[in-house]
Scaffold this motif. Structure first.
Motif, PDB file in Angstrom:
ATOM      1  N   PHE A  14       0.851  -1.189   0.000  1.00  0.00           N
ATOM      2  CA  PHE A  14       0.000   0.000   0.000  1.00  0.00           C
ATOM      3  C   PHE A  14       0.886   1.237   0.000  1.00  0.00           C
ATOM      4  N   GLN A  15       0.753   2.048  -1.058  1.00  0.00           N
ATOM      5  CA  GLN A  15       1.495   3.301  -1.190  1.00  0.00           C
ATOM      6  C   GLN A  15       3.001   3.082  -0.991  1.00  0.00           C
ATOM      7  N   ASP A  16       3.564   2.198  -1.786  1.00  0.00           N
ATOM      8  CA  ASP A  16       5.009   1.935  -1.827  1.00  0.00           C
ATOM      9  C   ASP A  16       5.570   1.431  -0.504  1.00  0.00           C
ATOM     10  N   SER A  17       4.762   0.758   0.254  1.00  0.00           N
ATOM     11  CA  SER A  17       5.245   0.185   1.511  1.00  0.00           C
ATOM     12  C   SER A  17       4.505  -1.118   1.776  1.00  0.00           C
ATOM     13  N   VAL A  18       5.027  -1.876   2.723  1.00  0.00           N
ATOM     14  CA  VAL A  18       4.315  -3.042   3.217  1.00  0.00           C
ATOM     15  C   VAL A  18       3.455  -2.568   4.383  1.00  0.00           C
ATOM     16  N   PHE A  19       2.158  -2.646   4.226  1.00  0.00           N
ATOM     17  CA  PHE A  19       1.212  -2.126   5.216  1.00  0.00           C
ATOM     18  C   PHE A  19       0.714  -3.292   6.070  1.00  0.00           C
ATOM     19  N   VAL A  20       0.906  -3.175   7.378  1.00  0.00           N
ATOM     20  CA  VAL A  20       0.626  -4.269   8.302  1.00  0.00           C
ATOM     21  C   VAL A  20      -0.291  -3.775   9.416  1.00  0.00           C
ATOM     22  N   LEU A  60      -8.445   4.194   3.653  1.00  0.00           N
ATOM     23  CA  LEU A  60      -7.273   5.057   3.533  1.00  0.00           C
ATOM     24  C   LEU A  60      -6.941   5.260   2.068  1.00  0.00           C
ATOM     25  N   GLY A  61      -6.236   6.360   1.775  1.00  0.00           N
ATOM     26  CA  GLY A  61      -5.754   6.560   0.421  1.00  0.00           C
ATOM     27  C   GLY A  61      -6.101   7.911  -0.152  1.00  0.00           C
TER      28      GLY A  61
END
Length: 630
Positions: free
Chosen positions: A104-110, A180-181
């Motif tokens: 999510f948005q260039d990251s690993v979203f946890v 989100l976003g």
């Protein structure tokens, strides 16, 4: 009436599950212990996420995220995510159990339960370092559940995060939202769903018309029909437009203005018998969205499972043309559910239909209309589908169904006819499968258990044996005869997926090979046995679709099956029992002698010198005869 319906259903189940050898796995494969990644401690819950590069697998567990390097099949990092903030929890909920992992948005979203205070983190790779660090955090209400046992799902689409999770600890206010976003936060109208259980969410992209991209969600909800004959659940598919920003400040602000739902039918319509409990979904996306297929796993109140296959094109046909259930007026313009440039400008008449009548009158039927694609008495829990290019260049779909006892069934979709290629047993005992993920590039399945991840090689071609005929009989799209071995498919290799006809191996050579097998099979055992004692011969059952017989002294008898063995039992050895015995397997057009024995008499005075191994053989024979004779 209930008894009559149950009887009809059982009759159909028996017809599907016992009418053909194709209804059972052809081969039983036992997974090697080497293909495993073991945790340092057991996990109550795991969630798997495969990176877009397909080189890394992320595993969410308790208080940690594990990163797996798939080229090496090793854990490269254990990223600790302990509880954030103060704890106000009970003894059974004071951990941070990871429930969401998305890119999510260039990251690993946890996200995790975080001791009853759901929380989320963005993880980034550190420059020049294999480790990761948390660079941002968010409250996780509505994204992660409070307990890992509560229902939830998540979906990341072009910089926006969609999720379904309860807003409160008691599990209430469970609905699907854009959380989100870049786009506006949007959620559901409270009366649209009744006690839902969300199963899956997916984005169906239209490359030629992105304005009409849809978000689909699959769920089951409580049936409003409370009659004794009605199943308590109804399975659904719903859709929303990706461009939906909710209504105006005056009406339906931050509420989906394009939400529609329809009933998914999986069953035998002529008998009014249905599998109503949706358990899992796998969407097989195609470049042309109209050709995308949805494989859905259902169960029924009759303790059976079914798979039905749907077309996204048919979904759209129903949503775009069906009447709205309970609505009798003129359909307003724009039609409710259509994607529009500005949802805040939609007229009240369009939104009112969405608000009060979001359900389609027509049901959505599978591509195979008369009955499910596959019915089984196995209790399946998860489904995954891979698309495989065969040796002739044609595409074939292969299903992987996980059972509640931890096994994996591999099933060929042969033009809507199932063929169960194999059953892979990953443990010698039953073990619950917590999560499962397909890597289509590497042709691997990653199966999460409480203590480890098992890696299943989908191209385990050596399991089919060292003969062309056995390789062809497997009907496995991943495997073909290369000329010297059964190996991963290459162009022009020998395969016959539709029929498993071994004559393709060269009919004249195959006939000669069969004769040589029968004449020159290596003698498996030579036994000297006195008369009037019990004795038995055994050979392994390789294919569950083959018939096995014992041929001796110009006679032929069916074997007695005991586990994975074919037995020939002699209650008391008599003179006519001496001679040569052959265990013969016949499958389609292929015949093979599996094992061959010779039974000879001995002198009475030599009986005391029978080898120990033969004495044990006699004792086992007596026990088997006693057991199988009951």
């Amino acid at each position: 009436m209930i008894f009559q319906r149950t009887t009809v259903m059982l009759t159909w189940i028996l017809r599907f599950t016992t009418g053909s050898l194709d209804a059972i796995p052809r081969l039983i494969i036992r997974q090697a212990d080497t293909d495993r990644l073991r945790y340092t401690q057991n996990q109550n819950h795991t969630v798997l996420f495969l990176s877009e590069s397909n080189d890394e697998l992320y595993v969410g567990g308790t208080n940690a995220v594990y990163r797996v390097e798939l080229n090496q099949n090793t854990f490269v990092q254990n990223f600790s995510l302990e509880v954030t903030g103060t704890r106000s929890c009970r003894q059974d909920s004071c951990e941070n159990v990871i429930t969401v992992i998305q890119e999510f948005q260039d990251s690993v979203f946890v996200c995790g339960t975080n001791a009853l205070k759901p929380h989320c983190w963005k993880l980034h790779n550190q420059a020049g370092n294999e480790s990761m660090k948390a660079v941002e955090s968010h409250k996780g209400n509505g994204i992660s559940p409070f307990f890992y046992t509560q229902n939830s799902l998540s979906l990341s689409v072009e910089g926006d995060l969609y999720a379904a999770a309860p807003l409160y600890e008691q599990g209430s206010h469970l609905q699907f939202r854009r959380m989100l976003g870049n786009k506006t936060k949007v959620w559901m109208y409270d009366k649209w769903l009744v006690e839902p259980t969300f199963i899956s969410a997916s984005w169906v992209s239209r490359k030629e018309d992105p304005h009409n991209d849809k978000i689909y969600i699959f769920f089951r909800e409580k049936n409003s029909d409370s009659s004794p004959e009605a199943d308590p659940w109804i399975s659904r598919v719903a859709r929303m437009c990706k461009v939906d920003e909710g209504g105006s400040k005056r009406f339906f602000q931050n509420i989906w203005t394009s939400f529609l739902k329809a009933r998914l039918v999986c069953g035998i319509p002529k008998e009014s018998l249905y599998f109503n409990r949706l358990h899992d979904i796998y969407i097989q996306h195609a470049d042309d969205w109209r050709k995308s297929r949805v494989y859905a796993l259902f169960s029924s109140s009759w303790n059976s499972s079914a798979v039905c296959i749907y077309s996204v094109k048919e979904f759209e046909k129903i949503f775009d043309n069906s009447n709205f259930k309970g609505f009798s007026g003129d359909v307003p313009s724009p039609r409710p559910g259509m994607c529009v440039n500005n949802t805040k400008d939609l007229p009240m008449s369009t939104i009112s239909v969405i608000k009060d009548h979001p359900e389609m009158e027509q049901w959505i039927h599978p591509l195979h209309l008369e009955a499910p694609f596959y019915i089984s008495t196995n209790n399946y829990t998860k489904i995954i589908v891979d698309n495989v290019t065969a040796a002739d260049g044609r595409q074939h779909n292969v299903l992987f169904l996980a059972t509640d006892s931890g096994k994996i069934h591999k099933i060929l979709d042969d033009n809507f006819k199932p063929f169960i290629i194999s059953e892979t047993r990953l443990f010698s005992h039953n073990a619950e499968i917590q999560s499962i993920k397909l890597n289509p590039q590497k042709k691997k399945l990653y199966v999460g258990y409480a203590d480890q991840i098992a890696v299943v090689d989908l191209q385990n071609c050596q399991a089919y044996g060292d003969k062309c005929e056995k390789c062809v009989l497997s009907r496995d799209p991943y495997c073909a005869w290369s000329g010297s071995s059964c190996a991963p498919v290459t162009k022009g290799a020998i395969q016959n997926l539709l029929e498993g006809n071994t004559s393709i191996c060269n009919q004249s050579a195959a006939r000669g090979r069969h004769k040589r097998d029968i004449i020159s099979t290596v003698l498996t055992g030579h036994f000297a046995v006195p008369m009037n004692i019990p004795f038995y011969f055994s050979c392994p059952i390789y294919s569950q679709h083959a018939t096995y017989t014992w041929e001796y002294n110009s006679k032929s008898t069916e074997c007695q099956k005991n586990g994975g063995n074919c037995l020939h039992l002699i209650a008391t050895v008599q003179g006519e029992d001496y001679g040569s015995y052959s265990c013969v397997s016949r499958e389609r057009d292929y015949v093979e002698v599996i094992q061959k024995y010779c039974l000879n008499p001995v002198n009475k005075n030599a009986a005391a010198h029978i080898p120990v191994i033969q004495t044990i053989w006699v004792v086992i024979a007596a026990a088997l005869i006693s057991q199988l004779g009951r």
